[in-house]
Design an enzyme around this catalytic site. Sequence first.
Site, mmCIF file in Angstrom:
data_model
loop_
_atom_site.group_PDB
_atom_site.id
_atom_site.type_symbol
_atom_site.label_atom_id
_atom_site.label_comp_id
_atom_site.label_asym_id
_atom_site.label_seq_id
_atom_site.Cartn_x
_atom_site.Cartn_y
_atom_site.Cartn_z
ATOM 1 N N SER A 64 0.830 -1.208 0.000
ATOM 2 C CA SER A 64 0.000 0.000 0.000
ATOM 3 C C SER A 64 0.866 1.260 0.000
ATOM 4 O O SER A 64 2.028 1.245 0.421
ATOM 5 C CB SER A 64 -0.900 0.031 1.238
ATOM 6 O OG SER A 64 -1.724 -1.107 1.299
HETATM 7 N N1 SAH Z 1 -0.835 -4.916 4.084
HETATM 8 C C1 SAH Z 1 -0.109 -5.144 2.849
HETATM 9 C C2 SAH Z 1 -0.891 -4.662 1.638
HETATM 10 C C3 SAH Z 1 -1.284 -5.815 0.895
HETATM 11 S S1 SAH Z 1 -2.358 -5.648 -0.487
HETATM 12 C C4 SAH Z 1 1.280 -4.546 2.890
HETATM 13 O O1 SAH Z 1 1.634 -3.886 3.866
HETATM 14 O O2 SAH Z 1 2.058 -4.784 1.958
HETATM 15 C C5 SAH Z 1 -3.628 -6.766 0.057
HETATM 16 C C6 SAH Z 1 -3.203 -8.165 0.355
HETATM 17 O O3 SAH Z 1 -4.360 -8.868 0.795
HETATM 18 C C7 SAH Z 1 -2.678 -8.960 -0.859
HETATM 19 O O4 SAH Z 1 -1.430 -9.484 -0.577
HETATM 20 C C8 SAH Z 1 -3.716 -10.051 -1.066
HETATM 21 O O5 SAH Z 1 -3.188 -11.271 -1.553
HETATM 22 C C9 SAH Z 1 -4.263 -10.191 0.346
HETATM 23 N N2 SAH Z 1 -5.598 -10.812 0.432
HETATM 24 C C10 SAH Z 1 -6.668 -10.644 -0.392
HETATM 25 N N3 SAH Z 1 -7.698 -11.407 0.027
HETATM 26 C C11 SAH Z 1 -7.281 -12.066 1.153
HETATM 27 C C12 SAH Z 1 -7.878 -13.008 2.033
HETATM 28 N N4 SAH Z 1 -9.119 -13.449 1.869
HETATM 29 N N5 SAH Z 1 -7.133 -13.461 3.067
HETATM 30 C C13 SAH Z 1 -5.860 -13.046 3.276
HETATM 31 N N6 SAH Z 1 -5.239 -12.176 2.459
HETATM 32 C C14 SAH Z 1 -5.940 -11.682 1.408
#
Ligand code: SAH
Length: 217
Positions: A64
């Site tokens: 993000s």
């Molecule tokens: N918090 C992260 C941002 C990640 S973007 C950071 O600091 O880098 C969102 C993430 O959520 C992605 O990696 C995606 O694979 C994950 N995601 C999406 N649906 C999900 C689910 N049902 N359970 C766990 N992770 C999920």
Amino acid sequence: MNPTPPHLENAKKLIHEIRLKGITDERILKALLHIPRHHFVEDRYKEAAYDDKPLPIGKEQTISQPFTVAYQTMLLDVQEGDKILEIGTGSGYQAAVLCELGAKVFSIERYEHLHSRAKCVLQELSYTPQLFFGDGYLGLPQYAPFDKILITAATDTIPEVLKKQLAMGGKMVLPLGSVYGQVMTVLRKVSKEEFQRTEHGGFVFVPMLKGVEKEAN
Ligand code: SAH
């Protein structure tokens, strides 16, 4: 005297920008200054690691934008010792921010590849969140209740399971809406069935998807 790490000047500029965009909590700004974001991005994006932008981390997912990380962290009102569940470990950067603020962090990722990578990076940097490969829609019933729950992927409904795993008086922060745009939403659990809801502006996150993706053999 130790030489200044080369990324520190860029990190300082980033913090200045984020401050101008309205984040005034010094603890959050200090955490962002301290965490080397370039460790959480792929080599080809290292130059851009301190731009206030989301960046690809593989599997069509993104780390993000730093402002968004700071904003969600601010809305979550993290206190030392808080037990926090993050949905969407991704790069592990947000989990590092929560650890830096003294929280006890649990984080779930549905891509095995991203989960493994985040585990390595966080270990290298000596952060110790508990990381889980799994579907965040299920939460972590065995560790519930959580003081705070942070969802870092877009969902069009608030998962009931996660509402149940929130402690009384606890807070959930999530981007709520369609894949095209979401409203940053804060829920406070006031009783078993009652939640107070406030809204905090528009964002665009990658979608929260059901099930898991195992690493290809
Ligand atoms: N918090 C992260 C941002 C990640 S973007 C950071 O600091 O880098 C969102 C993430 O959520 C992605 O990696 C995606 O694979 C994950 N995601 C999406 N649906 C999900 C689910 N049902 N359970 C766990 N992770 C999920």
